[in-house]
Design a protein around this motif. Structure first.
Motif, PDB file in Angstrom:
ATOM      1  N   MET A   1       0.846  -1.194   0.000  1.00 60.31           N
ATOM      2  CA  MET A   1       0.000   0.000   0.000  1.00 60.31           C
ATOM      3  C   MET A   1       0.883   1.246   0.000  1.00 60.31           C
ATOM      4  N   GLN A   2       0.543   2.183  -0.864  1.00 54.59           N
ATOM      5  CA  GLN A   2       1.323   3.405  -0.998  1.00 54.59           C
ATOM      6  C   GLN A   2       1.010   4.363   0.148  1.00 54.59           C
ATOM      7  N   LYS A   3       2.037   4.993   0.689  1.00 56.05           N
ATOM      8  CA  LYS A   3       1.884   5.938   1.793  1.00 56.05           C
ATOM      9  C   LYS A   3       1.534   7.311   1.219  1.00 56.05           C
ATOM     10  N   ILE A   4       0.393   7.874   1.612  1.00 58.31           N
ATOM     11  CA  ILE A   4      -0.030   9.194   1.144  1.00 58.31           C
ATOM     12  C   ILE A   4       0.220  10.205   2.257  1.00 58.31           C
ATOM     13  N   ASN A   5       1.021  11.213   1.964  1.00 55.58           N
ATOM     14  CA  ASN A   5       1.271  12.294   2.910  1.00 55.58           C
ATOM     15  C   ASN A   5       1.483  13.567   2.109  1.00 55.58           C
ATOM     16  N   ILE A   6       0.448  14.365   1.977  1.00 60.23           N
ATOM     17  CA  ILE A   6       0.495  15.610   1.211  1.00 60.23           C
ATOM     18  C   ILE A   6       0.749  16.743   2.186  1.00 60.23           C
ATOM     19  N   ARG A   7       1.828  17.497   1.983  1.00 55.68           N
ATOM     20  CA  ARG A   7       2.230  18.528   2.934  1.00 55.68           C
ATOM     21  C   ARG A   7       2.041  19.927   2.362  1.00 55.68           C
ATOM     22  N   ASN A   8       1.856  20.870   3.280  1.00 59.12           N
ATOM     23  CA  ASN A   8       1.793  22.285   2.947  1.00 59.12           C
ATOM     24  C   ASN A   8       3.126  22.892   3.390  1.00 59.12           C
ATOM     25  N   LYS A   9       4.117  22.864   2.502  1.00 56.20           N
ATOM     26  CA  LYS A   9       5.465  23.304   2.845  1.00 56.20           C
ATOM     27  C   LYS A   9       5.516  24.807   3.113  1.00 56.20           C
ATOM     28  N   ARG A  10       4.667  25.526   2.462  1.00 55.77           N
ATOM     29  CA  ARG A  10       4.670  26.974   2.599  1.00 55.77           C
ATOM     30  C   ARG A  10       4.208  27.428   3.987  1.00 55.77           C
ATOM     31  N   ALA A  11       3.389  26.609   4.633  1.00 55.78           N
ATOM     32  CA  ALA A  11       2.844  26.974   5.940  1.00 55.78           C
ATOM     33  C   ALA A  11       3.943  27.127   6.986  1.00 55.78           C
ATOM     34  N   SER A  12       4.923  26.235   6.980  1.00 57.90           N
ATOM     35  CA  SER A  12       5.990  26.331   7.978  1.00 57.90           C
ATOM     36  C   SER A  12       6.876  27.540   7.739  1.00 57.90           C
ATOM     37  N   PHE A  13       6.945  28.019   6.506  1.00 60.31           N
ATOM     38  CA  PHE A  13       7.717  29.219   6.203  1.00 60.31           C
ATOM     39  C   PHE A  13       6.954  30.480   6.594  1.00 60.31           C
ATOM     40  N   GLU A  14       5.651  30.489   6.364  1.00 54.89           N
ATOM     41  CA  GLU A  14       4.838  31.676   6.602  1.00 54.89           C
ATOM     42  C   GLU A  14       4.377  31.830   8.051  1.00 54.89           C
ATOM     43  N   TYR A  15       4.268  30.710   8.792  1.00 54.55           N
ATOM     44  CA  TYR A  15       3.665  30.749  10.126  1.00 54.55           C
ATOM     45  C   TYR A  15       4.548  30.075  11.170  1.00 54.55           C
ATOM     46  N   GLU A  16       4.348  30.488  12.403  1.00 50.23           N
ATOM     47  CA  GLU A  16       4.973  29.854  13.558  1.00 50.23           C
ATOM     48  C   GLU A  16       3.891  29.012  14.229  1.00 50.23           C
ATOM     49  N   PHE A  17       4.099  27.697  14.310  1.00 51.54           N
ATOM     50  CA  PHE A  17       3.085  26.797  14.851  1.00 51.54           C
ATOM     51  C   PHE A  17       3.091  26.839  16.372  1.00 51.54           C
ATOM     52  N   ILE A  18       1.900  26.948  16.959  1.00 53.31           N
ATOM     53  CA  ILE A  18       1.750  26.989  18.407  1.00 53.31           C
ATOM     54  C   ILE A  18       1.208  25.671  18.931  1.00 53.31           C
ATOM     55  N   ASP A  19       0.152  25.172  18.302  1.00 55.88           N
ATOM     56  CA  ASP A  19      -0.472  23.932  18.731  1.00 55.88           C
ATOM     57  C   ASP A  19      -0.967  23.169  17.504  1.00 55.88           C
ATOM     58  N   GLU A  20      -0.860  21.835  17.529  1.00 54.48           N
ATOM     59  CA  GLU A  20      -1.273  21.025  16.388  1.00 54.48           C
ATOM     60  C   GLU A  20      -2.402  20.063  16.782  1.00 54.48           C
ATOM     61  N   PHE A  21      -3.297  19.812  15.814  1.00 54.02           N
ATOM     62  CA  PHE A  21      -4.415  18.902  16.013  1.00 54.02           C
ATOM     63  C   PHE A  21      -4.549  18.019  14.779  1.00 54.02           C
ATOM     64  N   VAL A  22      -5.122  16.834  14.964  1.00 56.44           N
ATOM     65  CA  VAL A  22      -5.433  15.946  13.843  1.00 56.44           C
ATOM     66  C   VAL A  22      -6.950  15.871  13.744  1.00 56.44           C
ATOM     67  N   ALA A  23      -7.480  16.237  12.578  1.00 61.73           N
ATOM     68  CA  ALA A  23      -8.929  16.276  12.373  1.00 61.73           C
ATOM     69  C   ALA A  23      -9.327  15.350  11.231  1.00 61.73           C
ATOM     70  N   GLY A  24     -10.500  14.775  11.357  1.00 57.10           N
ATOM     71  CA  GLY A  24     -11.074  14.019  10.258  1.00 57.10           C
ATOM     72  C   GLY A  24     -11.700  14.992   9.266  1.00 57.10           C
ATOM     73  N   ILE A  25     -11.969  14.532   8.059  1.00 57.40           N
ATOM     74  CA  ILE A  25     -12.573  15.386   7.032  1.00 57.40           C
ATOM     75  C   ILE A  25     -13.824  14.707   6.521  1.00 57.40           C
ATOM     76  N   GLN A  26     -14.861  15.493   6.292  1.00 57.03           N
ATOM     77  CA  GLN A  26     -16.096  14.975   5.717  1.00 57.03           C
ATOM     78  C   GLN A  26     -15.939  15.004   4.194  1.00 57.03           C
ATOM     79  N   LEU A  27     -15.848  13.823   3.569  1.00 52.29           N
ATOM     80  CA  LEU A  27     -15.561  13.732   2.139  1.00 52.29           C
ATOM     81  C   LEU A  27     -16.620  12.926   1.400  1.00 52.29           C
ATOM     82  N   PHE A  28     -16.682  13.125   0.077  1.00 58.00           N
ATOM     83  CA  PHE A  28     -17.478  12.282  -0.802  1.00 58.00           C
ATOM     84  C   PHE A  28     -16.609  11.114  -1.264  1.00 58.00           C
ATOM     85  N   GLY A  29     -17.235  10.114  -1.873  1.00 54.72           N
ATOM     86  CA  GLY A  29     -16.504   8.931  -2.318  1.00 54.72           C
ATOM     87  C   GLY A  29     -15.449   9.221  -3.355  1.00 54.72           C
ATOM     88  N   THR A  30     -15.749  10.102  -4.299  1.00 54.69           N
ATOM     89  CA  THR A  30     -14.764  10.395  -5.341  1.00 54.69           C
ATOM     90  C   THR A  30     -13.596  11.213  -4.779  1.00 54.69           C
TER      91      THR A  30
END
Length: 148
Positions: A1-30
């Motif tokens: 199984m292929q590992k999917i990890n899509i990152r927002n590289k620009r966010a770490s350059f533009e922002y200073e992270f204070i707190d992180e959370f993992v959230a689920g997403i409400q998606l359609f099948g496609t």
């Protein structure tokens, strides 16, 4: 199984992270099928509150190639799934101190669910960005010297 990890590289350059959370997403099948194919982007996406619910806006998930008329909109707003305690904490922090919520990465769990890692963050000033670039260059130079 292929590992999917899509990152927002620009966010770490533009922002200073204070707190992180993992959230689920409400998606359609496609949408989940497109994410599993790696056809998603977090560039220019952000999170906001509406009716005490958290949504992500600007997240691009490409149309599923084999989808029919059931296909989804590419840049629609998607609801994020967090527990009430986390939602209240994020809402309180963003209202009182001018912090914002930015998606950091999109990944698939072992069970096959799509999750979005979000961060409560503060925008960096120009001198902070220059400092982070200096540190990055310095680390790269040290790594090159260690390789030799």
């Amino acid at each position: 199984m292929q590992k999917i990890n899509i990152r927002n590289k620009r966010a770490s350059f533009e922002y200073e992270f204070i707190d992180e959370f993992v959230a689920g997403i409400q998606l359609f099948g496609t949408e989940i099928k497109s994410i599993r194919a790696g056809k998603a982007s977090l560039v220019d996406s952000f999170c906001y509150f509406a009716n005490s619910e958290l949504y992500v806006k600007g997240m691009h998930i490409a149309e599923y190639r084999f989808g029919s008329y059931y296909n989804h909109e590419e840049k629609r707003e998607r609801k994020l799934l967090l527990n009430r305690k986390e939602l209240d904490k994020l809402d309180r922090k963003t209202k009182e101190s001018g912090l914002s919520i930015v998606p950091i990465s999109l990944f698939i769990t072992e069970k096959g669910f799509a999750k979005l890692k979000i961060a409560l963050c503060r925008g960096k000033k120009n001198y902070d960005k220059r400092e982070s670039l200096k540190q990055k260059d310095h680390k790269r130079d040290i790594d090159r010297l260690m390789k030799k």
